[in-house]
Design an enzyme around this catalytic site. Structure first.
Site, PDB file in Angstrom:
ATOM      1  N   ARG A  90      93.753  60.774  10.456  1.00 17.29           N
ATOM      2  CA  ARG A  90      94.481  61.118  11.697  1.00 17.29           C
ATOM      3  C   ARG A  90      93.571  61.508  12.858  1.00 17.29           C
ATOM      4  NH1 ARG A  90      97.868  63.754   8.094  1.00 17.29           N
ATOM      5  NH2 ARG A  90      99.674  62.473   7.575  1.00 17.29           N
ATOM      6  N   LYS A  98      90.102  53.822  25.728  1.00 17.00           N
ATOM      7  CA  LYS A  98      90.995  52.771  25.238  1.00 17.00           C
ATOM      8  C   LYS A  98      90.360  52.121  24.018  1.00 17.00           C
ATOM      9  CE  LYS A  98      92.140  50.409  29.163  1.00 17.00           C
ATOM     10  NZ  LYS A  98      92.885  49.283  29.762  1.00 17.00           N
ATOM     11  N   GLU A 127      81.396  43.068  36.231  1.00 10.93           N
ATOM     12  CA  GLU A 127      82.132  44.345  36.305  1.00 10.93           C
ATOM     13  C   GLU A 127      81.455  45.298  37.296  1.00 10.93           C
ATOM     14  OE1 GLU A 127      85.020  44.587  34.851  1.00 10.93           O
ATOM     15  OE2 GLU A 127      84.951  43.291  33.071  1.00 10.93           O
ATOM     16  N   LYS A 168      83.422  54.245  37.268  1.00  9.36           N
ATOM     17  CA  LYS A 168      84.465  54.083  36.247  1.00  9.36           C
ATOM     18  C   LYS A 168      85.008  55.448  35.820  1.00  9.36           C
ATOM     19  CE  LYS A 168      86.818  52.373  32.634  1.00  9.36           C
ATOM     20  NZ  LYS A 168      87.112  51.264  31.744  1.00  9.36           N
ATOM     21  N   GLU A 213      96.446  55.344  32.810  1.00  8.46           N
ATOM     22  CA  GLU A 213      96.711  54.065  33.444  1.00  8.46           C
ATOM     23  C   GLU A 213      98.114  53.970  34.039  1.00  8.46           C
ATOM     24  OE1 GLU A 213      95.778  50.766  30.857  1.00  8.46           O
ATOM     25  OE2 GLU A 213      94.581  49.856  32.416  1.00  8.46           O
ATOM     26  N   ARG A 252      94.192  53.494  38.276  1.00  5.69           N
ATOM     27  CA  ARG A 252      93.314  52.799  37.331  1.00  5.69           C
ATOM     28  C   ARG A 252      93.546  51.289  37.411  1.00  5.69           C
ATOM     29  NH1 ARG A 252      92.143  55.316  31.325  1.00  5.69           N
ATOM     30  NH2 ARG A 252      90.826  53.684  30.485  1.00  5.69           N
ATOM     31  N   ASN A 281      91.565  46.450  37.753  1.00  8.64           N
ATOM     32  CA  ASN A 281      92.004  45.092  37.429  1.00  8.64           C
ATOM     33  C   ASN A 281      91.726  44.091  38.540  1.00  8.64           C
ATOM     34  OD1 ASN A 281      92.934  45.455  34.808  1.00  8.64           O
ATOM     35  ND2 ASN A 281      94.818  46.377  35.580  1.00  8.64           N
ATOM     36  N   HIS A 338      91.121  40.574  37.687  1.00 16.09           N
ATOM     37  CA  HIS A 338      91.526  40.419  36.287  1.00 16.09           C
ATOM     38  C   HIS A 338      92.858  39.699  36.088  1.00 16.09           C
ATOM     39  CE1 HIS A 338      88.115  42.925  35.432  1.00 16.09           C
ATOM     40  NE2 HIS A 338      88.368  42.950  34.146  1.00 16.09           N
ATOM     41  N   HIS A 370      92.081  37.015  33.599  1.00 10.62           N
ATOM     42  CA  HIS A 370      92.629  36.905  32.241  1.00 10.62           C
ATOM     43  C   HIS A 370      93.247  35.533  32.012  1.00 10.62           C
ATOM     44  CE1 HIS A 370      92.946  41.545  31.883  1.00 10.62           C
ATOM     45  NE2 HIS A 370      91.892  41.114  31.208  1.00 10.62           N
ATOM     46  N   HIS A 427      84.351  36.620  29.634  1.00  8.85           N
ATOM     47  CA  HIS A 427      85.188  37.538  30.397  1.00  8.85           C
ATOM     48  C   HIS A 427      84.606  37.740  31.805  1.00  8.85           C
ATOM     49  CE1 HIS A 427      87.923  40.812  31.238  1.00  8.85           C
ATOM     50  NE2 HIS A 427      86.886  41.570  31.586  1.00  8.85           N
TER      51      HIS A 427
HETATM   52  N1  NAD Z   1      88.178  49.687  25.969  1.00 10.83           N
HETATM   53  C1  NAD Z   1      88.056  49.216  27.189  1.00 10.83           C
HETATM   54  O1  NAD Z   1      88.366  49.905  28.176  1.00 10.83           O
HETATM   55  C2  NAD Z   1      87.519  47.838  27.385  1.00 10.83           C
HETATM   56  C3  NAD Z   1      87.153  47.400  28.664  1.00 10.83           C
HETATM   57  C4  NAD Z   1      86.606  46.127  28.789  1.00 10.83           C
HETATM   58  C5  NAD Z   1      86.456  45.312  27.676  1.00 10.83           C
HETATM   59  N2  NAD Z   1      86.837  45.744  26.445  1.00 10.83           N
HETATM   60  C6  NAD Z   1      86.661  44.905  25.248  1.00 10.83           C
HETATM   61  O2  NAD Z   1      85.271  44.674  25.075  1.00 10.83           O
HETATM   62  C7  NAD Z   1      85.094  43.460  24.354  1.00 10.83           C
HETATM   63  C8  NAD Z   1      83.974  42.693  25.006  1.00 10.83           C
HETATM   64  O3  NAD Z   1      82.805  43.492  24.985  1.00 10.83           O
HETATM   65  P1  NAD Z   1      81.366  42.897  25.258  1.00 10.83           P
HETATM   66  O4  NAD Z   1      81.391  42.046  26.450  1.00 10.83           O
HETATM   67  O5  NAD Z   1      80.443  44.037  25.193  1.00 10.83           O
HETATM   68  O6  NAD Z   1      81.177  41.881  24.046  1.00 10.83           O
HETATM   69  P2  NAD Z   1      80.740  42.024  22.517  1.00 10.83           P
HETATM   70  O7  NAD Z   1      80.870  43.398  22.027  1.00 10.83           O
HETATM   71  O8  NAD Z   1      81.460  40.961  21.799  1.00 10.83           O
HETATM   72  O9  NAD Z   1      79.176  41.668  22.612  1.00 10.83           O
HETATM   73  C9  NAD Z   1      78.773  40.396  23.086  1.00 10.83           C
HETATM   74  C10 NAD Z   1      77.750  39.762  22.157  1.00 10.83           C
HETATM   75  O10 NAD Z   1      76.490  40.399  22.310  1.00 10.83           O
HETATM   76  C11 NAD Z   1      76.006  40.871  21.061  1.00 10.83           C
HETATM   77  N3  NAD Z   1      75.253  42.080  21.388  1.00 10.83           N
HETATM   78  C12 NAD Z   1      75.745  43.253  21.832  1.00 10.83           C
HETATM   79  N4  NAD Z   1      74.760  44.073  22.210  1.00 10.83           N
HETATM   80  C13 NAD Z   1      73.608  43.418  21.992  1.00 10.83           C
HETATM   81  C14 NAD Z   1      72.239  43.727  22.207  1.00 10.83           C
HETATM   82  N5  NAD Z   1      71.860  44.873  22.785  1.00 10.83           N
HETATM   83  N6  NAD Z   1      71.310  42.816  21.858  1.00 10.83           N
HETATM   84  C15 NAD Z   1      71.681  41.623  21.326  1.00 10.83           C
HETATM   85  N7  NAD Z   1      72.951  41.255  21.132  1.00 10.83           N
HETATM   86  C16 NAD Z   1      73.898  42.148  21.454  1.00 10.83           C
HETATM   87  C17 NAD Z   1      77.240  41.047  20.215  1.00 10.83           C
HETATM   88  O11 NAD Z   1      76.959  40.970  18.851  1.00 10.83           O
HETATM   89  C18 NAD Z   1      78.099  39.879  20.681  1.00 10.83           C
HETATM   90  O12 NAD Z   1      77.698  38.693  20.029  1.00 10.83           O
HETATM   91  C19 NAD Z   1      86.423  42.751  24.363  1.00 10.83           C
HETATM   92  O13 NAD Z   1      86.955  42.813  23.065  1.00 10.83           O
HETATM   93  C20 NAD Z   1      87.262  43.548  25.349  1.00 10.83           C
HETATM   94  O14 NAD Z   1      88.627  43.551  25.011  1.00 10.83           O
HETATM   95  C21 NAD Z   1      87.347  46.992  26.293  1.00 10.83           C
HETATM   96 ZN    ZN Z   2      86.895  43.353  32.699  1.00 18.38          ZN
END
Ligand code: NAD
Ligand code: ZN
Length: 370
Positions: free
Chosen positions: A132, A154, A196, A238, A248, A252, A256, A259, A263, A275
């Site tokens: 939990r 999130k 971003e 941020k 949100e 917030r 977007n 976005h 999206h 993305h």
């Molecule tokens: N929670 C939130 O507020 C929020 C906001 C934006 C995006 N997201 C989520 O984030 C995800 C995308 O995140 P991302 O763009 O970081 O992608 P990711 O986590 O998939 O990483 C991208 C790639 O880079 C590799 N990688 C990561 N760090 C590395 C490093 N230092 N050296 C070598 N390789 C590395 C990973 O293994 C992957 O193959 C999505 O699932 C999205 O929904 C969440």
């Molecule tokens: Zn984004």
């Protein structure tokens, strides 16, 4: 955000985020990964820490983290996920729950997310639900995760019905961002994260936009000082937005920007655009639209499109069917009462929410990306 030093050159490595029922500090510092043991010790007396990472990140950075923990007397338990958005599912987490419960983690055992946004979202969901809820620490390793995904609480996973539909709000107790780890990040991922950063400057900070214009070449060369400043500055933006609207309900939504279009582009391209690339195109569409509506002057538009292009992100040449993108927009979950809600810039550092834009103009803005 307690320390209010605004401006791209305010290289304060610590940003504190204050929410109604949680406070945490985001530290941005080169080399931080190898000092996480003592940093964590200052936050918790726990003798164990459960790490969730993915294979790519583990191959470069896991040993640095586990060594630092062991030196501090914290025993790491490690779960390694398969990288890739396809694996961001609930079934992929079931073995992790089993592993951690078998290892007898306790309510006080922190879960550490070492990775990009994917690992951060998934690890955060485990931390929100196992026993939990246990303490959660973000160690973001992509630029996107440092400036965006690791901040705000999130968490979640995808389901066959759509992205991030299963999840929870669960704030971390700390975020540790080490810009050095960006040196191993694939180039395309790094540039996607810049989208971003550009977004943050457009929606909140005219001076920051000008600073990024000036520094973009050095940032692209991974100049560590500038990169640290860029990350810290974007974390601040941020964090401020999240502070003003933790759940949100209101502003917030400004995050977007780009976005609603983005999206849809991401989806129609079947994720062949990243993305960041998708939202770059989305920001271009929104910016063009704002100029067509006479909200934004053409000189400002020119600067926005130029910075996006110089960063190495797409501004045109979109090979997707405009109608398909338009239709996909109508299904975006950000649509309120069947009207398309768009975030449009009206000057540098400022955006407005509009839900009265004629569909014809939206379609034209998408058409303009081809
Ligand atoms: N929670 C939130 O507020 C929020 C906001 C934006 C995006 N997201 C989520 O984030 C995800 C995308 O995140 P991302 O763009 O970081 O992608 P990711 O986590 O998939 O990483 C991208 C790639 O880079 C590799 N990688 C990561 N760090 C590395 C490093 N230092 N050296 C070598 N390789 C590395 C990973 O293994 C992957 O193959 C999505 O699932 C999205 O929904 C969440
Ligand atoms: Zn984004």
């Amino acid at each position: 955000v307690a320390n209010n030093a605004i401006g791209y050159n305010a290289a304060v490595p610590k940003v504190s985020l204050q929410l109604p029922d949680s406070n945490y500090v985001i530290t941005v510092e080169p080399g931080l990964l190898s000092r996480i043991g003592p940093e964590l010790r200052a936050l918790t007396p726990a003798s164990k820490a459960a790490i969730i990472t993915d294979e790519n990140v583990a191959s470069h950075h896991l040993a640095g983290l586990t060594n630092s923990l062991r030196k501090t007397g914290i025993e790491p338990i490690v779960a390694t996920l398969n990288p890739g958005e396809d694996h961001k599912t609930l079934p992929a987490l079931l073995p992790v729950f089993d592993q951690f419960l078998q290892a007898k983690i306790e309510r006080t055992t922190p879960i550490l997310a070492l990775g990009g946004g994917l690992v951060g979202d998934m690890a955060g969901f485990v931390a929100a639900t196992i026993l939990r809820g246990v303490p959660f620490v973000q160690i973001p390793t992509t630029l996107l995760a440092m400036v965006d995904a690791s901040i705000g609480g999130k968490t979640g996973v995808n389901s066959p019905q759509g992205k991030n539909l299963i999840g929870a709000f669960h704030q971390p107790i700390a975020v540790f961002a080490d810009p050095e780890v960006l040196k191993t990040l694939p180039r395309r991922e790094f540039i996607s994260g810049l989208a971003e950063c550009i977004k943050h400057e457009i929606i909140r900070d005219a001076d920051g936009f000008a600073a990024l214009e000036k520094n973009i070449a050095a940032v692209l060369k991974l100049d560590m000082n500038l990169l640290t400043e860029l990350v810290a500055h974007n974390v601040r933006i941020k964090a401020k937005v999240v502070e003003s609207d933790p759940f949100e309900h209101g502003e917030r939504a400004h995050l977007n920007f780009g976005h609603t279009f983005g999206h849809a582009i991401e989806k129609v391209s079947q994720f062949t655009y990243t993305h960041g690339e998708s939202i770059a195109l989305g920001m271009v569409a929104a910016t063009n639209l704002a100029t067509n509506l006479k909200m934004l002057d053409p000189a400002a538009k020119h600067r926005i499109l130029t910075l996006i292009a110089v960063a190495g992100l797409p501004v045109s040449g979109m090979h997707l069917d405009a109608q398909a993108v338009f239709d996909a927009m109508a299904f975006d979950k950000k649509v309120k009462s069947s009207k398309l809600r768009l975030i449009l810039p009206d000057r540098f550092g400022h955006v407005v929410i509009r839900d009265d834009v004629p569909p014809e103009l939206i379609r034209k803005a998408i058409e303009g990306l081809r």
